[in-house]
Design an enzyme around this catalytic site. Sequence first.
Site, PDB file in Angstrom:
ATOM      1  N   ARG A 103       0.822  -1.209   0.000  1.00 37.01           N
ATOM      2  CA  ARG A 103       0.000   0.000   0.000  1.00 37.01           C
ATOM      3  C   ARG A 103       0.861   1.266   0.000  1.00 37.01           C
ATOM      4  O   ARG A 103       0.534   2.267  -0.651  1.00 37.01           O
ATOM      5  CB  ARG A 103      -0.919  -0.016   1.227  1.00 37.01           C
ATOM      6  CG  ARG A 103      -1.920   1.110   1.241  1.00 37.01           C
ATOM      7  CD  ARG A 103      -2.984   0.889   2.284  1.00 37.01           C
ATOM      8  NE  ARG A 103      -3.994   1.919   2.256  1.00 37.01           N
ATOM      9  CZ  ARG A 103      -4.289   2.692   3.293  1.00 37.01           C
ATOM     10  NH1 ARG A 103      -3.660   2.530   4.434  1.00 37.01           N
ATOM     11  NH2 ARG A 103      -5.229   3.616   3.186  1.00 37.01           N
ATOM     12  N   ASP A 115       8.436   8.851  -5.694  1.00 33.51           N
ATOM     13  CA  ASP A 115       9.640   9.602  -5.318  1.00 33.51           C
ATOM     14  C   ASP A 115       9.875   9.585  -3.812  1.00 33.51           C
ATOM     15  O   ASP A 115      10.604  10.414  -3.285  1.00 33.51           O
ATOM     16  CB  ASP A 115       9.536  11.055  -5.805  1.00 33.51           C
ATOM     17  CG  ASP A 115       8.472  11.833  -5.038  1.00 33.51           C
ATOM     18  OD1 ASP A 115       7.630  11.192  -4.361  1.00 33.51           O
ATOM     19  OD2 ASP A 115       8.473  13.077  -5.096  1.00 33.51           O
ATOM     20  N   SER A 117       8.046  10.560  -1.542  1.00 34.25           N
ATOM     21  CA  SER A 117       7.505  11.726  -0.829  1.00 34.25           C
ATOM     22  C   SER A 117       6.611  11.274   0.327  1.00 34.25           C
ATOM     23  O   SER A 117       6.432  12.001   1.302  1.00 34.25           O
ATOM     24  CB  SER A 117       6.714  12.628  -1.785  1.00 34.25           C
ATOM     25  OG  SER A 117       5.760  11.872  -2.513  1.00 34.25           O
ATOM     26  N   ASN A 137      -3.586   8.602   4.907  1.00 34.02           N
ATOM     27  CA  ASN A 137      -2.353   7.984   5.406  1.00 34.02           C
ATOM     28  C   ASN A 137      -2.207   7.974   6.916  1.00 34.02           C
ATOM     29  O   ASN A 137      -1.660   7.037   7.492  1.00 34.02           O
ATOM     30  CB  ASN A 137      -1.133   8.722   4.822  1.00 34.02           C
ATOM     31  CG  ASN A 137      -1.034   8.555   3.316  1.00 34.02           C
ATOM     32  OD1 ASN A 137      -1.623   7.631   2.756  1.00 34.02           O
ATOM     33  ND2 ASN A 137      -0.309   9.443   2.658  1.00 34.02           N
ATOM     34  N   PRO A 207      -7.751   7.705  -4.525  1.00 34.17           N
ATOM     35  CA  PRO A 207      -9.178   7.364  -4.476  1.00 34.17           C
ATOM     36  C   PRO A 207      -9.541   6.902  -3.063  1.00 34.17           C
ATOM     37  O   PRO A 207      -8.681   6.432  -2.326  1.00 34.17           O
ATOM     38  CB  PRO A 207      -9.285   6.190  -5.464  1.00 34.17           C
ATOM     39  CG  PRO A 207      -7.899   5.621  -5.541  1.00 34.17           C
ATOM     40  CD  PRO A 207      -6.960   6.762  -5.310  1.00 34.17           C
ATOM     41  N   HIS A 237      -6.604  -5.826  -2.272  1.00 33.90           N
ATOM     42  CA  HIS A 237      -7.461  -5.874  -1.083  1.00 33.90           C
ATOM     43  C   HIS A 237      -7.793  -7.309  -0.674  1.00 33.90           C
ATOM     44  O   HIS A 237      -8.768  -7.556   0.014  1.00 33.90           O
ATOM     45  CB  HIS A 237      -8.728  -5.035  -1.288  1.00 33.90           C
ATOM     46  CG  HIS A 237      -8.456  -3.565  -1.252  1.00 33.90           C
ATOM     47  ND1 HIS A 237      -9.403  -2.602  -1.488  1.00 33.90           N
ATOM     48  CD2 HIS A 237      -7.300  -2.886  -0.998  1.00 33.90           C
ATOM     49  CE1 HIS A 237      -8.847  -1.409  -1.382  1.00 33.90           C
ATOM     50  NE2 HIS A 237      -7.573  -1.555  -1.096  1.00 33.90           N
ATOM     51  N   THR A 238      -6.972  -8.230  -1.095  1.00 36.46           N
ATOM     52  CA  THR A 238      -7.093  -9.615  -0.636  1.00 36.46           C
ATOM     53  C   THR A 238      -6.167  -9.863   0.558  1.00 36.46           C
ATOM     54  O   THR A 238      -6.046 -10.985   1.049  1.00 36.46           O
ATOM     55  CB  THR A 238      -6.745 -10.584  -1.798  1.00 36.46           C
ATOM     56  OG1 THR A 238      -6.778 -11.909  -1.323  1.00 36.46           O
ATOM     57  CG2 THR A 238      -5.362 -10.327  -2.350  1.00 36.46           C
ATOM     58  N   THR A 280      -8.804 -15.933   2.861  1.00 35.61           N
ATOM     59  CA  THR A 280      -7.341 -16.124   2.942  1.00 35.61           C
ATOM     60  C   THR A 280      -6.711 -14.760   3.260  1.00 35.61           C
ATOM     61  O   THR A 280      -6.118 -14.114   2.390  1.00 35.61           O
ATOM     62  CB  THR A 280      -6.772 -16.659   1.606  1.00 35.61           C
ATOM     63  OG1 THR A 280      -7.236 -15.815   0.532  1.00 35.61           O
ATOM     64  CG2 THR A 280      -7.199 -18.080   1.320  1.00 35.61           C
TER      65      THR A 280
END
Length: 359
Positions: A103, A115, A117, A137, A207, A237-238, A280
């Site tokens: 992620r 970069d 950042s 974040n 998003p 997203h697994t 899983t």
Amino acid sequence: MATKLAAIIVLAAFLAGPAACEGASICFNGWMRLPTFNPRLCARGPRVNRWQRGASPAGLGLSYGYYDNRRSTSYCPRAEGIVRGAVREAVAANPGIGAGLIRLFFHDCFVRGCDASVLLTTTNSKNSDTEREGPPNKNSLRGFEVIDAAKAAIEAACPSRVSCADIVAFSARDASYFLSNRRINVPMPGGRYDGRESFANETDQLPGPFSNVTELQASFAAKGLTFNEMVTLSGAHTIGRASCRFFSSRFPEMEPAFAAKLRAQCNGNDNTNVNQDDVTPDVLDKQYYRNVIDRKVLFTSDAVLNSMETMTQVIENANRAGTWERKFEKAMKNMGKIGIKTRGDQGTEIRKVCSRVNN
Ligand code: HEM
């Protein structure tokens, strides 16, 4: 009536907190649940040029085995091995950190290009309100310590040669490898340079969990990625976890037994984290697409993939062995080309410590 509705929306945004929507210029629309989309409230984010947004992931200047060239000033043959060792150890201790690293790569590349950042706590302009503080974040990204450990070991081996941006990219590749039980091997070139700026408000380019298909497509297209790549990359997203606040409004739309289990896990607390994939949870596999079909996914942005435009791809990914894995490898490679900075670009460097610019 229209004025009343607008007032309600502004109030909702205000109650969601100042970080969610500052003034009229920045709005984390996909990151909060608004009764309806209001273009005036969620006007364009800060103006960034094409280079910063990285509209086309051309990736010119990157190459495989970038640190293995004896004649280059970037020669550091142990670099990729050091990263792989750090990621192997971290994932063995806690697979969730591997999810965090994948992620981290996405969140780095979508804001100012790949970069590093996303790692900064202070910048060239002395800005401390960096991407790490942005709503998507803050208190959510993880894996920073793995990057720092790899960087420290690499600096000891060959100082000022290997960028933090490449370490983030290699870590995502290696986390994908270990979490997929070695079935996914992303070809990841090196040669990225580190940026010297980072701004929390620019994380509105990511998003959000409440985004619909049109918004998802637009945010990926703005980075030069295709609609299919958006569907492919969502398969990440697994693995990993998510906070209840991003999906508790969706219980009635989920498969009933799945919703009941989540409801019990969340237990009314919006800050509780749950596994994204109930089947899983720690394996990077195609299970996500089965979950989309079965209405056992968490976010609106996952559930909307169960739609006309995306269904063919979802069914193919869910059913055909190896199909999604190969597409994921390519899409991750392409994501790693977004807005890259290379040797000689202005405002770049090889950072010594990943969380701060050199001086
Ligand atoms: C398509 C649009 C996407 C949206 C709206 C989205 C949103 C989110 C949200 C809200 C979370 C939970 C964060 C939390 O509760 O703290 C999450 C987790 C995660 N996302 Fe995404 N994401 C998207 C695409 C991606 C992509 C492209 C990748 C990587 C290729 C990715 C990888 C992950 C991973 C691995 C986690 C779990 C992280 C962990 O456990 O630390 N996501 N995402």
